[in-house]
Design an enzyme around this catalytic site. Structure first.
Site, PDB file in Angstrom:
ATOM      1  N   LEU A   1       8.805  30.862 -66.568  1.00 41.05           N
ATOM      2  CA  LEU A   1       8.240  30.678 -67.899  1.00 41.05           C
ATOM      3  C   LEU A   1       8.336  29.186 -68.219  1.00 41.05           C
ATOM      4  O   LEU A   1       9.295  28.528 -67.813  1.00 41.05           O
ATOM      5  CB  LEU A   1       9.035  31.463 -68.955  1.00 41.05           C
ATOM      6  CG  LEU A   1       8.925  32.987 -68.976  1.00 41.05           C
ATOM      7  CD1 LEU A   1       9.845  33.559 -70.058  1.00 41.05           C
ATOM      8  CD2 LEU A   1       7.491  33.448 -69.215  1.00 41.05           C
ATOM      9  N   ASP A   2       7.359  28.665 -68.962  1.00 42.39           N
ATOM     10  CA  ASP A   2       7.440  27.275 -69.398  1.00 42.39           C
ATOM     11  C   ASP A   2       8.693  27.077 -70.238  1.00 42.39           C
ATOM     12  O   ASP A   2       9.182  28.009 -70.885  1.00 42.39           O
ATOM     13  CB  ASP A   2       6.211  26.897 -70.228  1.00 42.39           C
ATOM     14  CG  ASP A   2       4.932  26.897 -69.415  1.00 42.39           C
ATOM     15  OD1 ASP A   2       5.016  26.772 -68.177  1.00 42.39           O
ATOM     16  OD2 ASP A   2       3.849  27.025 -70.013  1.00 42.39           O
ATOM     17  N   LYS A   3       9.192  25.853 -70.250  1.00 40.09           N
ATOM     18  CA  LYS A   3      10.430  25.538 -70.977  1.00 40.09           C
ATOM     19  C   LYS A   3      10.360  25.975 -72.436  1.00 40.09           C
ATOM     20  O   LYS A   3      11.320  26.533 -72.978  1.00 40.09           O
ATOM     21  CB  LYS A   3      10.704  24.030 -70.892  1.00 40.09           C
ATOM     22  CG  LYS A   3      11.981  23.595 -71.593  1.00 40.09           C
ATOM     23  CD  LYS A   3      12.194  22.089 -71.467  1.00 40.09           C
ATOM     24  CE  LYS A   3      13.446  21.640 -72.209  1.00 40.09           C
ATOM     25  NZ  LYS A   3      13.655  20.180 -72.128  1.00 40.09           N
TER      26      LYS A   3
END
Length: 319
Positions: A146-148
């Site tokens: 998942l993106d940060k």
């Protein structure tokens, strides 16, 4: 003052099902904690790492029964100390955000603002933090990313066999992912499927972004309206492919960027959302449906959106 170093003795490891199919370079990264990847590739290239007494290449995939010779490597104490302390608040809170766990996997409601793994100036991420919290756990690996700034369901495998099983489902598009996103404007009912190829681009500044481009990889996302608000819409986004920033760029392409997306949003809309208290990207992985790697039964795991996102929705006027 010289950095203290720890001399690691040569030892031999017999591969079992937990590491079957893993690349030798990735196996050594886990085995030789604190050793830079450049050094790992060097000792493989020089033949110091052997499998069944033979030289191998970094991409060699381990088999059950393989005997791996792990050479003595000098690990600096400072590198050892880079592992996050389980007492750190950000690390410790991850334990409270586990929504499901068994002998094969962990489903975590990842907070926004923490990367899934360390690197590129980030000391540690979710996977390093979990390994710190569970030092007795032999195997912990990310199933996906998942993106940060994206929150929500993240799967971590506790066995090599589970990792392979779950990643096979991802490749075969047998895993259903559902995200919630707050986007600008009124999403049109006819925009149920965005089918637009995505291409990674590196700007002159060095920043990496993704753009819709006919030369890019085929990418599809299904959308469904959850709730309309004045000036915004809460949508459910279900990616059919797994490209970098896919939902974020498809929303932008449709003319409805996600609120407070630093790469792809629109300043005026973001300012209005910040007035409502939004301080992060409004993208949340709400649900994941997959086949359990042991029972072969379909499993659904869910993660409620955080209170800060709930509070923003409560302030918006429904259309």
């Amino acid at each position: 003052m010289t950095t203290q170093e720890i001399a690691v003795k040569v030892h031999f490891v017999t591969i079992d099902e937990d590491n079957e199919g893993q690349r030798i370079d990735n196996f050594l990264v886990t085995k030789l904690k604190g050793v830079p990847k450049s050094m790992i590739y060097r000792i493989i290239r020089k033949g110091e790492v052997r499998v069944n007494k033979k030289r191998i290449k970094p991409e060699y995939k381990l088999q059950i029964g393989d005997m791996v010779r792990v050479p003595p490597v000098r690990v600096s104490q400072s590198n050892q100390d880079n592992a996050p302390s389980p007492k750190l608040a950000k690390v410790n809170q991850l334990e409270e955000r586990i929504v499901y766990e068994d002998n094969y996997l962990i489903a975590l409601n990842k907070p926004s603002g923490i990367a899934v793994h360390g690197g590129s100036g980030i000391n540690y991420g979710v996977i390093e933090a979990l390994r710190s919290l569970r030092p007795q756990q032999k195997f912990l690996e990310l199933v996906h990313r998942l993106d940060k700034e994206t929150s929500g369901i993240l799967l971590i495998a506790k066995k090599r066999s589970a990792l392979k099983h779950l990643q096979d489902q991802l490749r075969k598009k047998l895993m259903q992912k559902d995200y919630l996103a707050l986007v600008r404007g009124e999403w049109q009912k006819h925009d149920k499927l965005i089918n637009a190829p995505l291409l990674k681009i590196t700007l002159k500044s060095g920043e990496r972004i993704v753009r819709v481009n006919p030369e890019g990889k085929q990418s599809q996302t299904r959308f469904k309206i959850v709730q309309k608000y004045q000036g915004a819409t809460l949508v459910k986004a279900s990616p059919l492919t797994g490209r970098t920033h896919q939902i974020r760029v498809h929303c932008q392409y449709a003319g409805h960027p996600i609120a407070c997306d630093e790469k792809y949003s629109e300043a005026k809309f973001d300012d209005s959302m910040r007035e409502q208290g939004l301080r992060r990207l409004f993208l949340h992985a709400a649900q994941l449906e997959f086949t359990h790697p042991n029972t072969e039964q379909r499993k659904i795991v869910q993660a409620k959106i955080d209170d800060d996102l709930d509070a923003v929705l409560a302030k918006l006027k429904r259309a």
